[in-house]
Structure formats: C-alpha cells, structure tokens
Design a protein around this motif. Structure first.
Motif, PDB file in Angstrom:
ATOM      1  N   MET A  62      55.597  48.818  51.987  1.00  0.00           N
ATOM      2  CA  MET A  62      56.953  48.278  51.854  1.00  0.00           C
ATOM      3  C   MET A  62      57.901  49.096  52.725  1.00  0.00           C
TER       4      MET A  62
ATOM      5  N   TRP B 158      62.767  47.977  61.300  1.00  0.00           N
ATOM      6  CA  TRP B 158      63.472  47.465  60.126  1.00  0.00           C
ATOM      7  C   TRP B 158      64.891  48.017  59.989  1.00  0.00           C
TER       8      TRP B 158
ATOM      9  N   ILE C  43      66.859  45.274  53.787  1.00  0.00           N
ATOM     10  CA  ILE C  43      65.583  45.220  53.079  1.00  0.00           C
ATOM     11  C   ILE C  43      65.747  44.595  51.696  1.00  0.00           C
TER      12      ILE C  43
ATOM     13  N   ARG D 215      54.999  43.589  58.175  1.00  0.00           N
ATOM     14  CA  ARG D 215      54.604  43.280  56.791  1.00  0.00           C
ATOM     15  C   ARG D 215      54.801  41.803  56.469  1.00  0.00           C
TER      16      ARG D 215
ATOM     17  N   LEU E  47      59.163  40.170  51.148  1.00  0.00           N
ATOM     18  CA  LEU E  47      58.474  41.404  51.537  1.00  0.00           C
ATOM     19  C   LEU E  47      57.545  41.914  50.432  1.00  0.00           C
ATOM     20  N   SER E  48      57.740  41.420  49.220  1.00  0.00           N
ATOM     21  CA  SER E  48      56.921  41.846  48.092  1.00  0.00           C
ATOM     22  C   SER E  48      55.651  41.007  48.020  1.00  0.00           C
ATOM     23  N   GLU E  49      54.583  41.624  47.547  1.00  0.00           N
ATOM     24  CA  GLU E  49      53.350  40.875  47.340  1.00  0.00           C
ATOM     25  C   GLU E  49      53.539  39.898  46.195  1.00  0.00           C
TER      26      GLU E  49
ATOM     27  N   THR F 193      61.281  50.856  54.207  1.00  0.00           N
ATOM     28  CA  THR F 193      62.432  51.496  53.568  1.00  0.00           C
ATOM     29  C   THR F 193      63.734  51.173  54.293  1.00  0.00           C
TER      30      THR F 193
ATOM     31  N   THR G 230      63.643  41.356  50.111  1.00  0.00           N
ATOM     32  CA  THR G 230      62.609  41.759  49.161  1.00  0.00           C
ATOM     33  C   THR G 230      61.771  40.597  48.635  1.00  0.00           C
TER      34      THR G 230
END
Length: 366
Positions: free
Chosen positions: A1, A9, A14, A65, A21-23, A3, A18
C-alpha cells in the motif's frame, strides 16, 4: 500500500483512492454487476471473454499497485478485441463502460490487438458511478493507422484508476487522446513503446478540473527503437476550491534510439483562486544521435491583454473569457480528428464554461 511518499504517488491523494488501492475483501463476487461493458461497431472485429489466468502473455505487465490488483483479480471483467490485418473499419469501434455503484470496487482488463496495416478508430467512454481499477493493452501491428480516444464522463463520486499501454509496430501511426472531465478522482497512467523503427505516436489530452476534483495523467514514452517519433500535447483548465490537476510526462531515449524526434508539452489555465496544477516534464537521453528532443510545461491565468483586446471591441467580460478558454482547447480538439468526439468535447467544454463563467448562450464552433 503506498504512503504518498513514493515518487509515483507523491501527487496522488492516497486516502481518496483507497477504495481501489485496497485488496478486495469479500466483495469480488459482485464485481460483474458493478459495471456494464457495451461494445459497438464490431463488424470484422473478434470479441472474446477472458479468464484472469488467460491474461498472462497478452496484457502488459502491471506498473503500479492499481494495475497489479486489476491484473490479479479472478473476478475481473476481461475481454480481448482483435482487429485483423488489412482491415479498414468504416466506423469507430465504441466501448462504453457504465458504472452502477460506488459501494464496491471492481476491476477490468482489456486487450486490443490491431493487425498489420489495419486502419481503425477506437473510442472508449466511461460513464455512471464506480470505483474502478483497470488495465488496457493495445498491440498495434506494423504499418497500422490507429486512433484511440478515451472520454471520462464519470458522475461526481466516481473513482477511477487505469494503466493504458501501447505497443507500436514498425512504421505504424498512432494517435491517442484523453478527454477527462468527470469523476471525483481520476488517475490515468499511459505508457508507450516501439516494436520496430518508424513508429509515429501523437498523444493528446484535454481536461477540466472542478472544485474538489483530482485529475491526474502520467505518461511514459520509451523510445526503444531507432527512427521513431513521439509528440505529446496536454491542456487543462482548473476552477473552484481544491481543484487539482497532475501531469507527469516522462520520455526515455535509449542508446539504440538513434534518429528519433520527441517533444512533450503541457499547458494549464487557472480560472479561479484555490486551484493547484502540478506539471513535471522529464527527459532521459542516453544517445546524442537524435533529430530533436524537448519539453515544456506552463501554468497561468487569463491573459490580461487578450481580455482587454476583446473587451475594447465591445465583448462582455464573461463572453471574452469563454472565447479565450475555447481558443485554448481548439487546437487539441482539431488534432483529435474524430468528428463525433470533437462535437462532444466542444459541448462539454461549453457546459463547463457556462457553469463557471456565467455565460448564457452557447458558443458556436468556428
């Protein structure tokens, strides 16, 4: 992830991104219903669905990512379009992605293969509301003539991240365009490389960031073959508090890339207080045996002399501002060269200007 401290980035909010970007956690089974994909103008085009496991060897390697999550998702919507060699499409192939919800995140991967000496125009539209991460891979054959246009028409709460990759064949001519107007946050990473000498690439972009909106375009052109060309021209307007645009233009000229020519340009026009435009052009030149290489980036307000000239001839201030902005985008719209898209962009720019500058009558295209 990430920062936000990483170079790729550091301009991206961010927290806002999110959701994509989150699984995914227990929601991937609903992905297929989160977006609809409609493909039109497919005469002579083969369209097939793919499993995620089929993407290996077809899709471009993920670069961050966002793209890695899309490429690895077993529930992603995946398609392959093949335009055969020598084909001449009478009308553009149109792909429309419509989102239905922003309560779950979803992914898709699309591979477009265009055969040698084919002539084609591909238009991709994003509409509705979604939290979408996606990958696009365009493999363009030798001698092909291709135009690819992406139009971001998202609703105000949409969050969108994409990796778009172009592999350009020998002596192919490729024109791309990004028109980004909608969405809460949009981040487009676009890469290009060459599979042989003689490839010619033009990348165009037009964007309009409103209050609280984040629009980010990141470009990387890899001159990995001799006698190739690339020309980049992105232009954007910003209005409203916390409107934020990001343009990163990276060009790498490898030692093998002799006799190449490249130029990249980004221009930003700030219409109100409280906006921020970040523009970073980069050139890495590893051989001096080239025709030319350059870059430029600028951010400014309305030209006072232009406004004075128009107002001194009886043009109202609001209309004068509209004329200046319209002229700012005209060259990009003309270069795209797709009549249907040109008309859409003019209408969208006019709608933005009516809202921001208070003009009441539409400006007719010259």
């Amino acid at each position: 992830m990430p920062t936000g401290r990483e170079e790729i980035w550091r301009f991206t909010p961010i927290k806002t991104f999110t959701p994509i970007l989150s699984e995914l956690a227990g929601e991937s089974s609903q992905e297929a219903s989160a977006i609809d994909v409609d493909v039109k103008g497919t005469d002579g085009i083969t369209v097939t669905d793919l499993a995620t496991s089929d993407l290996k060897g077809l899709a471009e390697t993920p670069q961050d990512r966002l793209s890695a999550l899309a490429a690895a998702d077993p529930q992603a919507v995946n398609r392959r379009l093949v335009i055969p060699a020598e084909a001449e499409l009478a009308a553009p192939a149109e792909i429309t992605i419509t989102g239905h919800t922003d309560t779950i995140s979803c992914h898709q991967n699309v591979v477009v293969e265009i055969g040698n000496h084919a002539q084609a125009t591909v238009i991709v539209r994003h509409r509705g509301v979604a939290h979408l991460g996606e990958n696009w891979t365009f493999r363009i054959g030798d001698g092909a003539q291709v135009t690819v246009v992406f139009v971001q028409e998202w609703d105000d709460t949409a969050i969108h991240g994409a990796q778009i990759s172009f592999e350009i064949g020998r002596d192919a001519t490729v024109r791309t365009a990004q028109a980004s107007f909608g969405g809460k946050a949009v981040r487009i990473s676009q890469t290009a490389s060459y599979n042989g000498p003689g490839g010619n690439l033009t990348q165009l972009g037009a964007y309009f960031a409103d209050a609280g909106q984040h629009i980010e375009h990141r470009l990387f052109v890899d001159h990995n073959a001799p006698s190739t060309e690339s020309h980049v021209d992105f232009r954007g307007c910003l209005q409203g508090k916390d409107a934020h645009s990001v343009w990163i233009g990276d060009v790498l000229i490898r030692p093998v890339a002799k006799d190449i020519e490249t130029y990249e340009s980004n221009k930003n026009l700030v219409l109100t207080e409280g906006c921020r435009a970040d523009a970073v052009p980069n050139l890495e030149i590893q051989t001096g045996d080239i025709r030319g290489a350059g870059h430029s980036a600028s951010t400014g307000r309305f030209d006072a002399e232009q406004l004075f000239y128009l107002q001194s001839r009886g043009v109202e201030e609001a209309e004068a501002r509209r004329l200046v902005v319209h002229g700012f985008f005209t060259d990009i719209v003309r270069k795209i060269g797709v009549p249907e898209i040109s008309e859409e962009l003019v209408a969208r720019i006019e709608a933005e200007l009516v809202e921001s500058l208070g003009a009441s009558t539409p400006l007719e295209e010259d």
